[in-house]
Scaffold this motif. Structure first.
Motif, mmCIF file in Angstrom:
data_model
loop_
_atom_site.group_PDB
_atom_site.id
_atom_site.type_symbol
_atom_site.label_atom_id
_atom_site.label_comp_id
_atom_site.label_asym_id
_atom_site.label_seq_id
_atom_site.Cartn_x
_atom_site.Cartn_y
_atom_site.Cartn_z
ATOM 1 N N PRO A 146 1.071 -0.920 0.065
ATOM 2 C CA PRO A 146 0.160 0.096 0.050
ATOM 3 C C PRO A 146 0.979 0.946 -0.020
ATOM 4 O O PRO A 146 1.523 1.565 0.282
ATOM 5 C CB PRO A 146 -0.174 0.058 0.778
ATOM 6 N N LYS A 147 0.482 2.276 -0.582
ATOM 7 C CA LYS A 147 0.786 3.284 -0.605
ATOM 8 C C LYS A 147 -0.324 4.724 -0.213
ATOM 9 O O LYS A 147 -1.122 4.272 -0.365
ATOM 10 C CB LYS A 147 1.430 3.904 -2.626
ATOM 11 N N SER A 148 0.200 5.456 0.849
ATOM 12 C CA SER A 148 -0.199 6.578 1.195
ATOM 13 C C SER A 148 -1.073 7.385 0.560
ATOM 14 O O SER A 148 -0.641 7.734 -0.672
ATOM 15 C CB SER A 148 -0.055 7.294 2.158
ATOM 16 N N GLY A 149 -2.682 7.596 0.259
ATOM 17 C CA GLY A 149 -3.002 8.332 -0.262
ATOM 18 C C GLY A 149 -3.365 7.732 -1.857
ATOM 19 O O GLY A 149 -3.869 8.333 -2.946
ATOM 20 N N LYS A 150 -3.161 6.464 -2.060
ATOM 21 C CA LYS A 150 -3.434 6.262 -3.343
ATOM 22 C C LYS A 150 -4.141 4.866 -3.546
ATOM 23 O O LYS A 150 -3.768 3.807 -2.517
ATOM 24 C CB LYS A 150 -2.042 5.659 -4.331
ATOM 25 N N SER A 151 -5.101 4.737 -4.281
ATOM 26 C CA SER A 151 -6.009 3.394 -3.898
ATOM 27 C C SER A 151 -4.663 1.958 -4.630
ATOM 28 O O SER A 151 -3.636 2.225 -5.272
ATOM 29 C CB SER A 151 -6.964 3.043 -5.301
ATOM 30 N N MET A 152 -5.203 0.900 -4.746
ATOM 31 C CA MET A 152 -4.088 0.132 -4.608
ATOM 32 C C MET A 152 -4.227 -0.949 -6.293
ATOM 33 O O MET A 152 -3.618 -0.591 -6.720
ATOM 34 C CB MET A 152 -5.468 -1.497 -4.132
ATOM 35 N N GLU A 153 -5.337 0.204 -6.762
ATOM 36 C CA GLU A 153 -5.642 -0.189 -8.263
ATOM 37 C C GLU A 153 -4.449 0.827 -9.141
ATOM 38 O O GLU A 153 -3.848 0.389 -10.300
ATOM 39 C CB GLU A 153 -6.791 0.073 -8.935
ATOM 40 N N LEU A 154 -4.193 2.153 -8.130
ATOM 41 C CA LEU A 154 -3.340 2.777 -8.746
ATOM 42 C C LEU A 154 -1.914 2.967 -8.613
ATOM 43 O O LEU A 154 -1.277 2.666 -9.074
ATOM 44 C CB LEU A 154 -3.316 4.551 -7.856
ATOM 45 N N VAL A 155 -1.364 1.534 -7.400
ATOM 46 C CA VAL A 155 -0.585 1.571 -7.154
ATOM 47 C C VAL A 155 0.101 -0.292 -8.145
ATOM 48 O O VAL A 155 1.286 0.409 -8.963
ATOM 49 C CB VAL A 155 -0.672 0.481 -5.985
ATOM 50 N N ALA A 156 -1.313 -0.418 -8.530
ATOM 51 C CA ALA A 156 -0.723 -1.752 -9.668
ATOM 52 C C ALA A 156 -1.271 -1.522 -10.747
ATOM 53 O O ALA A 156 0.313 -1.388 -11.101
ATOM 54 C CB ALA A 156 -2.183 -3.097 -9.672
ATOM 55 N N GLU A 157 -1.219 -0.118 -11.400
ATOM 56 C CA GLU A 157 -0.985 0.595 -12.941
ATOM 57 C C GLU A 157 0.427 0.912 -12.869
ATOM 58 O O GLU A 157 1.088 0.842 -13.616
ATOM 59 C CB GLU A 157 -1.890 2.178 -12.892
ATOM 60 N N GLU A 158 0.558 2.368 -11.917
ATOM 61 C CA GLU A 158 2.121 2.285 -11.242
ATOM 62 C C GLU A 158 3.489 1.030 -11.607
ATOM 63 O O GLU A 158 3.859 1.047 -12.406
ATOM 64 C CB GLU A 158 2.581 2.814 -10.858
ATOM 65 N N TYR A 159 2.985 0.052 -10.760
ATOM 66 C CA TYR A 159 3.534 -1.340 -11.517
ATOM 67 C C TYR A 159 3.396 -1.807 -12.820
ATOM 68 O O TYR A 159 4.833 -2.195 -13.150
ATOM 69 C CB TYR A 159 3.657 -2.623 -10.218
ATOM 70 N N LEU A 160 3.068 -1.697 -13.267
ATOM 71 C CA LEU A 160 2.842 -1.815 -14.857
ATOM 72 C C LEU A 160 2.869 -1.231 -15.345
ATOM 73 O O LEU A 160 4.018 -1.464 -16.622
ATOM 74 C CB LEU A 160 1.198 -2.041 -15.393
ATOM 75 N N LYS A 161 3.312 0.164 -15.325
ATOM 76 C CA LYS A 161 4.178 1.177 -15.904
ATOM 77 C C LYS A 161 5.576 0.722 -15.773
ATOM 78 O O LYS A 161 6.159 1.058 -16.981
ATOM 79 C CB LYS A 161 3.703 2.389 -15.403
ATOM 80 N N ASP A 162 5.699 0.795 -14.327
ATOM 81 C CA ASP A 162 7.186 0.468 -14.181
ATOM 82 C C ASP A 162 7.611 -0.725 -14.646
ATOM 83 O O ASP A 162 8.828 -0.564 -15.845
ATOM 84 C CB ASP A 162 7.190 0.007 -13.115
ATOM 85 N N LEU A 163 6.721 -1.733 -15.765
ATOM 86 C CA LEU A 163 7.937 -3.370 -15.816
ATOM 87 C C LEU A 163 7.399 -2.991 -17.736
ATOM 88 O O LEU A 163 8.226 -3.645 -18.331
ATOM 89 C CB LEU A 163 6.293 -4.030 -15.747
ATOM 90 N N ILE A 164 6.559 -1.670 -17.966
ATOM 91 C CA ILE A 164 6.889 -1.142 -19.809
ATOM 92 C C ILE A 164 7.811 -0.562 -19.744
ATOM 93 O O ILE A 164 8.379 -1.177 -20.618
ATOM 94 C CB ILE A 164 5.208 -0.719 -19.471
#
Length: 895
Positions: free
Chosen positions: A434-452
């Motif tokens: 978890p990241k403060s102020g961010k939904s888990m879906e938004l965290v997941a999108e950031e992870y996917l963007k990083d992998l891309i």
């Protein structure tokens, strides 16, 4: 990385129990504190030290022990939860606490060993001595040319960049996934006669993941001063080496190639020693990471793409036959299939080509190679191939490794991975931090963007709003994930090669199981798999397309059940009722084959931690009132679901449960958007409503939609008995929130003049879909200052539309225009072609005059130098087509 994923999951479980308004169990604070401290300690250890000491056997042993004890914590806690909900007397609270105490003690022992390991490795890599690295005669390594098949255009573009007139020193990144040919391209540039003549000095430095300032400077100096020996510089400090390099380069036009850079820090160490002589000096950097390229320069550089089928075949031929053509038409046919199966990755093609070059040239052998591409690439030239691919995995941050392994393992080969599914699954699995102020879906999108950004995952398709809809992973990287997932016991994937050898003893400790349909489906031993799977009592995730092997109640700890084929049927093999006994589930996606399941939903509230519920095939389903108390719900998707009004208790107004996590509601029939409902779903982002057989819309309170301030995607569909009265209700009751980015309307029967009142002024609207008489009337005239962010516009089945008048400034950001079933539309407005952002116009089954106007628009744009606009036209076979010649910018298809 199984240990990291398990630790994050335990933290999530503890938090969910503590924050739940009616937790199924209680946790002793005297146990929670040492447990959380241990988990936090292990997380810190893995995050800070895993990349530094991951090569040590002791580290892997400790990591495995951390994973096993953490899994044990999950098993103890979640088993107790299941027992409490089902009212089972299998174990008492005392046994639960005793079991937890034992595992915490084991964690304490491991913690001491970890602390000892950290102490033993203190200072590791802080003083890397590159003097022991064998630099060797580097210049001689790159004087020969390598095959550049498929790189001709890129080579020409790079030559222009290197020898262009721009006099200031330029940094040119070459970006792409491992094995795609970045280093080969750089080598061929380095050895090109034109480049050698153009530059006064050339040097090459291989950076890689482990580097030092001293090592980089030494490598470059020994390229430039090839007559010098390494001993010449052995006594010099780093700053002295840098000064020698700077003096050597001053006044000279130089080309430096820095190969395989993984972080901007490597450049920061040495950049001061490369003078800008204002004479056209260049620095080429090859990297797998887009973020590194963007940090180096504002220019885009070169992004390497996969080879097409022809380029792949040509490269394979070059590696098998040299300068000669394939001598056998029969082999050529198979060879082209082999080349195509390599999916455009030069590394695969070169490895396969090397094998075929030294093997018998028979149809039988080449067919064998075709059937076993992946396994051959992974075995042949093992050191080179696996080393190149493993580097990408090894360099991943510890938090990305579980996500990458999961993505590459649980989806079938060649699958187009739907991003929305992937993100829901990542969240449900519980290994996102978890990241403060961010939904888990938004965290997941950031992870996917990083992998891309790291070129490990590829974008396949973007949706109409520009967001990534589907992604893919190359076969070689998927094989890497499968091997690593098996090694770490992270996911058990039944494959053609292992399904017959897996037995109950191997399966019973697996936490995730995947069984996919595929081209080898007929080879599966279904009864054997079914028997083996029944022993998987500790399994948390089952992704399966076969009803014969789907879980029974034996999988009492199951968190994720996903069956996206027509595999799950109500009947003798598996009962839908059993699904709703899986009280530990977070993600349920299954098919019910058009049956009524409302009676089973009555026990839905027992699934205390449910996040995602996706039911395929269920019509006329009624949700129980208890659904309003399930505060963990994030996504609900049905073909048609009746959602009851929330129960109101006047004595309990302060205890209303707000479904703060709920983001998706699809598709709700006759949804009453009352104030009580809006208060409970404040964060809904995606909502699809269907109104059937209603005469009075005012009772549904659609004016309250504007209070859903987080709503981004809305679909409103109407199937009324008395359509003429709908418009008045729409104008009076339908009020859209300003947060909308996507809007779909169906049979709303508004007039085109109502557009400005209801829709045109929505400030963030990017996608607008108007279907089946969503708007009526024969004329639409737009006005200035509206649709300021609209990128995609669909008008379908609004059959009364004859005249459309607009100006290019009315749609300043429009990229795609799609028109369908507009039989009397006289023409597309001429100004549409002048929209600078417009890329595509699609016409399906529209009037001939509208098609002609589209043809004239694209022809005029070509005359004005705009070659980017494309028009695609679809006609039925019985249409008479005249003067409609297909060109690259004007495509005609007949259905």
């Amino acid at each position: 990385m199984a240990a990291y994923a398990a630790l994050i999951s335990v933290m999530n479980i503890i938090e969910q129990i503590q924050l739940h308004p009616h937790p199924p169990i209680s946790l002793d604070q005297f146990q929670i504190e040492p447990l959380v401290k241990n988990v936090t300690f292990f997380l810190d250890f893995l995050e800070c030290y895993s990349q530094l000491i991951s090569s040590q056997d002791t580290y892997h042993l400790l990591e495995s022990r951390i994973a096993n004890t953490t899994y044990a914590v999950q098993d103890i806690i979640e088993s107790h939860i299941v027992d409490q909900i089902h009212g089972a007397n299998i174990g008492s609270d005392k046994e639960f606490y005793n079991g937890l105490t034992e595992v915490i003690q084991e964690m304490d022992f491991i913690k001491k060993e970890v602390m000892q390991m950290k102490e033993n490795n203190m200072g590791l890599f802080l003083h890397k001595d590159s003097s022991t690295v064998d630099i060797g005669p580097l210049r001689s390594r790159f004087t020969g040319q390598n095959a550049t098949v498929g790189f001709d255009d890129v080579m020409e573009e790079m030559m222009d960049m290197l020898t262009g007139r721009q006099s200031t020193r330029q940094i040119i990144p070459i970006v792409g996934m491992g094995g795609i040919g970045k280093t080969t391209l750089a080598r061929n540039l380095y050895g090109s006669r034109l480049i050698v003549r153009h530059f006064d000095m050339l040097a090459w430095a291989t950076i890689s993941q482990e580097y030092s300032m001293r090592g980089i400077l030494l490598e470059i100096l020994l390229c430039i001063k090839s007559q010098e020996s390494k001993e010449t510089y052995s006594a010099m400090r780093e700053d002295e080496l840098g000064l020698v390099l700077h003096k050597t380069l001053i006044g000279r036009r130089y080309l430096i190639i820095m190969d395989d850079m993984w972080s901007i820090e490597a450049w920061e160490l040495v950049k001061f020693f490369f003078p800008d002589n204002n004479n056209g000096s260049r620095i080429i950097v090859t990297t797998r990471l887009r973020i590194v390229a963007s940090q180096l320069t504002d220019s885009c550089g070169i992004e390497m793409s996969f080879l097409d089928d022809d380029q792949s075949w040509n490269l394979l031929c070059r590696n098998v036959f040299g300068e000669q053509d394939c001598p056998n038409l029969e082999l050529e046919e198979i060879g082209k299939e082999i080349a195509k199966s390599c999916k455009g990755l030069p590394l695969s093609i070169v490895v396969i080509g090397g094998l075929l070059a030294k093997s018998e040239r028979t149809r039988e052998y080449w067919e064998y190679v075709l059937e076993n591409i992946s396994s051959i690439v992974n075995l042949e030239d093992n050191e080179r191939c696996l080393r190149i691919l493993n580097m990408s995995y090894d360099h991943l941050s510890v938090h990305l490794k579980p996500c990458f392994l999961y993505l590459g393992s649980v989806f079938p080969e060649d699958d187009k991975i739907r991003v929305s599914w992937l993100i829901k699954l990542w969240v449900a699995e519980g290994f996102l931090k978890p990241k403060s102020g961010k939904s888990m879906e938004l965290v997941a999108e950031e992870y996917l963007k990083d992998l891309i950004e790291r070129n490990l995952v590829l974008v396949h398709t973007r949706g109409s709003s520009g967001k990534i809809k589907f992604c893919i992973i190359h076969d070689l990287l998927r094989d890497l994930c499968l091997r690593q997932a098996e090694k770490e016991k992270f996911v058990c994937v039944f494959t053609r090669n292992n399904h017959s050898s897996l037995d109950a003893r191997q399966i019973e400790t697996q936490h995730r199981i995947c069984i996919h349909r595929g081209k080898w489906e007929e080879e599966l031993d279904i009864p054997r798999m079914s028997h083996a799977v029944q022993s998987a009592s500790l399994t948390r995730s089952m992704i399966c397309d076969f009803k014969e092997v789907l879980p029974s109640l034996n999988m009492r700890l199951l968190r994720v059940l996903k069956s996206n084929d027509r595999a799950l049927h109500y009947g003798d093999i598996y009962s839908i009722e059993a699904i709703f006994q899986l009280v530990n589930s977070r993600y349920l996606a299954f098919r019910v084959d058009w049956m009524q399941i409302s009676k089973y939903l009555s026990s839905l509230h027992h699934i205390w931690n449910l996040q995602t519920l996706i039911v395929y095939g269920a019509w006329n389903t009624i949700a129980p009132p208890e659904i309003w108390k399930m505060h963990q719900l994030r996504h609900i998707e049905f073909i048609m679901l009746d959602l009851p009004d929330p129960e109101m208790d006047g004595r309990d107004q302060d205890k209303i449960i707000v479904l703060e996590n709920l983001q998706t509601l699809l598709q709700i029939r006759n949804f009453k958007c009352s104030e009580e409902v809006v208060k409970r779903i404040p964060n809904v982002k995606k909502l699809r409503l269907y109104y059937q057989d209603v005469e009075e819309l005012s009772s549904f309170c659609l004016n309250n939609l504007c209070r859903l301030e987080k709503l981004e995607s809305l679909g409103c569909y109407f199937a009324p008995e008395k359509e003429p009265i709908i418009r008045n209700h729409m104008l009076q009751n339908l009020d859209f929130p300003h947060s909308l980015k996507k809007l779909s309307l169906y049979r709303t029967r508004l007039h085109w003049g109502d557009m400005a009142i209801k829709i045109g002024s929505l400030p963030f609207l990017q996608v607008l879909k108007l279907e089946s008489n969503a708007f009526c009337g024969d004329e639409w005239e737009t006005i200035e200052g509206q649709f300021s962010n609209l990128k995609f516009l669909l008008i379908e089945g609004c059959g009364e539309l004859r005249y459309w008048r607009t100006e290019s400034s009315h749609f300043p950001c429009l990229e795609q225009l799609s028109l369908r079933d507009l039989y009397i539309l006289e023409e597309i407005p001429w100004d549409i072609g002048e929209i600078p952002t417009l890329e595509t116009i699609v016409l399906k089954y529209c009037s001939h005059s509208a098609v002609i106007s589209a043809k004239e628009i694209v022809e005029e744009q070509l005359e004005n130098g705009n070659e980017d606009l494309r028009v695609r036209v679809y006609f039925w076979k019985h249409y008479q087509l005249e003067n409609l010649v297909t060109t690259p910018n004007f495509q005609v298809e007949i259905h």
